[in-house]
Design a protein around this motif. Structure first.
Motif, short mmCIF file in Angstrom:
data_model
loop_
_atom_site.label_atom_id
_atom_site.label_comp_id
_atom_site.label_asym_id
_atom_site.label_seq_id
_atom_site.Cartn_x
_atom_site.Cartn_y
_atom_site.Cartn_z
N LEU B 314 -21.63 4.56 25.86
CA LEU B 314 -21.58 5.94 25.37
C LEU B 314 -22.82 6.70 25.82
O LEU B 314 -23.88 6.12 26.03
CB LEU B 314 -21.50 5.93 23.85
CG LEU B 314 -20.23 5.29 23.29
CD1 LEU B 314 -20.30 5.20 21.78
CD2 LEU B 314 -18.99 6.05 23.75
N LEU B 315 -22.65 8.01 25.94
CA LEU B 315 -23.79 8.85 26.30
C LEU B 315 -24.61 9.12 25.04
O LEU B 315 -24.25 9.97 24.23
CB LEU B 315 -23.32 10.15 26.93
CG LEU B 315 -24.41 11.09 27.43
CD1 LEU B 315 -25.24 10.47 28.52
CD2 LEU B 315 -23.82 12.41 27.91
N ALA B 316 -25.68 8.36 24.86
CA ALA B 316 -26.54 8.52 23.69
C ALA B 316 -27.91 7.96 24.05
O ALA B 316 -28.07 7.35 25.11
CB ALA B 316 -25.96 7.74 22.50
N VAL B 317 -28.88 8.15 23.16
CA VAL B 317 -30.19 7.57 23.42
C VAL B 317 -30.06 6.05 23.31
O VAL B 317 -29.60 5.55 22.29
CB VAL B 317 -31.23 8.08 22.41
CG1 VAL B 317 -32.58 7.41 22.66
CG2 VAL B 317 -31.36 9.58 22.50
N PRO B 318 -30.41 5.30 24.37
CA PRO B 318 -30.28 3.84 24.29
C PRO B 318 -31.16 3.28 23.17
O PRO B 318 -32.25 3.80 22.91
CB PRO B 318 -30.78 3.37 25.66
CG PRO B 318 -30.72 4.57 26.54
CD PRO B 318 -30.92 5.75 25.66
N ALA B 319 -30.66 2.22 22.53
CA ALA B 319 -31.33 1.66 21.35
C ALA B 319 -32.80 1.34 21.62
O ALA B 319 -33.65 1.58 20.76
CB ALA B 319 -30.59 0.40 20.89
#
Lengths: 328, 370
Positions: B314-319
């Motif tokens: 998903l396009l999100a800030v990577p953990a």
């Protein structure tokens, strides 16, 4: 010297007058060397190449003077049937648009094989086998299965590889590549340039790379000739051009490209437009756009001054230009 | 930018465009679809420039065409000031379109050769007569010519009498005619000569300040995009795979595709030839009719593992970067996102810098290569 062009002049006769596309161009390439010819559209960089290859449309084109010495022989004085034997075999060209340069109704195997049939008198069967070898060499996956495919079945990058394969087929000593990667995406562009550089090294060929892209030039060239309105305005080994250009046009080009590693303020823009070849300004052709232009620039055509042993600049004020500070 | 408090002027959510592939002449049946755009979301703040980069076929132009309503999305929303314009029609649609205008790539084919410059730039007024009353139009067109740096006396000339750069100025003037708030520019300078590109880029920046414009700037030239953009989105095969501010994307990319793309750009500096590490991707972009499962980039990615085949990132800030407050904390669609510096900051042409060649924060290249 592998190739030496001396004072080449090419004109085009049009309804509106005579366009001087190439106006006294001289350059040379040695075996294993890469010369980049840099210029904008209409600068005469491609026409020069066409004159060298002998594929200029005559008429409307006309070679008005000069010499093209290939291995010491003046090609402009060579008979057409002799030139045909050289063209393709010892001197080959790669074009920008691979799709329109390949024959759409012949399989790529047939087109590659044709080189061996025509120039080496091989049988079709042997030629086909050589075509597969060539496709392997330019790293086309599954060459054996794809040899009977047609150009439209390949992607842009693969088609450009086929063009390269065709140019390499008879192991020429000189290759002229006219904007070989301009139509390709950056990631594919990098692959193709790397391939071209590898093959050049392997075969110790001379390479003339015609381009408008200062980035591509910096990556591969040994020396550069910058063209403007049919003339060479500056020539130098690649490092000098970028560090301390000796012509205001080169300086302007370098300053006007945005860079990946820095976010500038306003871009420097060369004012005005490239000249109409039917009405090239008197004196230095660049003078209406030049920040340094003086009276002498409007009346006298600057010769190519010797900046040092390896560098030339066609600017009366090359000394001052060398000291210019970049705009950035 | 997340810190920007202003309401976005344009918001795109899950935008999808599939072009059907059909078979048969009389009885067409759909046998598949080209997934040109497959779930794109982004926001555009007032006065901001969003750059969109990607290789040919990644769907960036299709996104542009949907934004100006030249193409109807298969699904998804395009919200202009909160209102979903994909559902509008008739008069309401016409009103919105006035505010979102487009500048096209090719100045040679996007101007009608049989119309004078005055007619070309004035044509938008025929469709939206409320903007300029009839008697006022000639003057308005001349003003526009002046604004884009062309001689107002050229109003009766035809496109073929102009050079490429001048034609692009005409295209920009036409885009400005209705005083839009958003301009979508699809490769506006890629057909122009190097020395003319800078003129047009500077013009676009000046106009942005003068008229408070927001730009969606689509291009494949990464250097130009960095120059003009506040934020940059990188597209691959119909999706945005990484998005952030220009510093985040160019100096601290975390998606392998962005890293490869940046490292492939030729740098106009022969001194950078040796020090530079190039990531040369193998293979080519897969067909958007049959995109790979899971992560679409996995077929060309050197980091790909089994997880990439199974699970769509998903396009999100990577953990790993969450709450680090560093420049790597931005949206990136990769299961194995890692920071990697690929743009070497070699000294500019003729520039004199310290022997280290750097003035800014050049984080040491993390030893995470594989």
């Amino acid at each position: 010297m592998l190739l030496e062009v001396r004072d080449l002049q090419v004109e085009f006769h049009t309804r509106d007058g005579v366009a001087k596309a190439v106006n006294g161009v001289s350059y040379s390439v040695d075996a294993g060397e890469t010369l980049a010819v840099l210029g904008e559209s209409g600068s005469g960089k491609s026409v020069t190449a066409q004159a060298i290859m002998g594929i200029l449309d005559i008429p409307p084109g006309r070679i008005a003077g000069g010499e093209v010495l290939f291995k010491g022989q003046d090609l402009l004085k060579t008979k057409e049937d002799q030139r045909r034997k050289i063209r393709g075999a010892d001197m080959a060209m790669i074009f920008q648009d691979a799709l329109s340069s390949l024959n759409p109704v012949l399989s790529v195997g047939a087109q590659l094989g044709e080189m061996f049939v025509v120039h080496r008198g091989m049988s079709r069967k042997d030629a086909r086998a050589r075509a597969v070898e060539l496709m392997d060499r330019v790293r086309i996956p599954a060459a054996k299965e794809r040899v009977n495919d047609y150009p439209h079945q390949f992607s842009g990058g693969m088609r450009q590889r086929i063009m390269i394969a065709m140019a390499m087929a008879l192991e020429p000593s000189l290759i002229i590549a006219d904007e070989p990667t301009t139509a390709l995406d950056v990631t594919v562009q990098a692959q193709v340039m790397e391939l071209l550089a590898d093959l050049q090294r392997e075969l110790n060929m001379g390479l003339i790379l015609i381009t408008h892209d200062l980035g591509v030039v910096a990556d591969v060239a040994d020396k550069i000739a910058v063209m403007y309105a049919g003339r060479i305005v500056e020539s130098a080994p690649v490092h000098y051009i970028y560090k301390a250009p000796a012509h205001p046009y080169t300086r302007g080009l370098l300053d006007s490209i945005p860079r990946l590693d820095q976010k500038g303020r306003d871009l420097y823009a060369i004012k005005g437009l490239p000249p109409n070849l039917l009405k090239i300004p008197a004196g230095c052709a660049f003078n209406p756009r030049c920040p340094r232009a003086q009276d002498i620039c409007r009346t006298d055509v600057p010769p190519l001054f010797e900046v040092d042993e390896s560098r030339r600049s066609a600017c009366f004020f090359w000394r001052e230009t060398l000291d210019d500070v970049p705009v950035r | 930018m997340t810190s920007r408090s202003a309401e976005p002027i344009l918001e795109v959510r899950d935008l999808v465009k599939h072009f059907p592939l059909t078979q048969g002449i009389l009885f067409k049946r759909q046998i598949g679809a080209v997934k040109a755009v497959d779930g794109v979301s982004f926001q555009l703040a007032p006065g901001e420039t969003l750059g969109v980069v990607g290789e040919s076929g990644c769907g960036k132009s299709t996104v542009a065409r949907m934004l100006v309503n030249l193409e109807r999305p298969t699904s998804g929303e395009i919200r202009y000031k909160g209102e979903d314009i994909t559902r509008l029609s008739g008069r309401a649609l016409k009103a919105v379109r006035r505010n979102i205008q487009m500048v096209f790539q090719d100045p040679y084919t996007s101007l009608n050769p049989r119309m004078t410059v005055g007619d070309i730039i004035g044509e938008p007024f025929d469709i939206h007569p409320e903007v300029a009353p009839k008697g006022d139009r000639r003057r308005r067109v001349q003003d526009l010519l002046d604004v884009v740096g062309l001689n107002p006396e050229y109003i009766n000339r035809y496109p073929h009498q102009f050079s490429g750069g001048q034609r692009q100025r005409i295209g920009i003037a036409r885009g400005l005619a209705l005083r839009p708030e958003i301009i979508v520019a699809d490769e506006p300078v890629s057909a122009l000569d190097v020395s003319v590109q800078a003129q047009v880029i500077n013009l676009m920046e000046r106009l942005q300040n003068e008229f408070d414009l927001s730009y969606v700037f689509i291009a494949h030239d990464l250097s130009i995009v960095r120059h003009i953009s506040d934020r940059v989105g990188v597209m691959y095969l119909g999706r945005i795979i990484e998005i952030g501010t220009d510093t985040q994307i160019y100096d601290h990319p975390t998606h392998p595709y962005t890293q490869a793309l940046l490292s492939a750009v030729p740098v106009p500096d022969p001194a950078a030839r040796e020090g530079r590490e190039r990531i040369i991707l193998t293979g080519e972009v897969p067909s958007p009719a049959h995109p790979p499962s899971g992560c679409r980039f996995r077929t060309r990615c050197w980091k790909a593992q089994e997880r990439c085949t199974l699970e769509v990132p998903l396009l999100a800030v990577p953990a790993v970067f969450r709450d680090t407050h560093g420049p790597a904390e931005h949206d990136s669609a990769c299961h194995f996102a890692e920071e990697r510096q690929v743009v070497t900051s070699g000294a500019g042409p003729g520039e004199t810098r310290g022997p280290d060649g750097e003035g800014g924060e050049q984080g040491p290249d993390p030893d995470n290569e594989r």
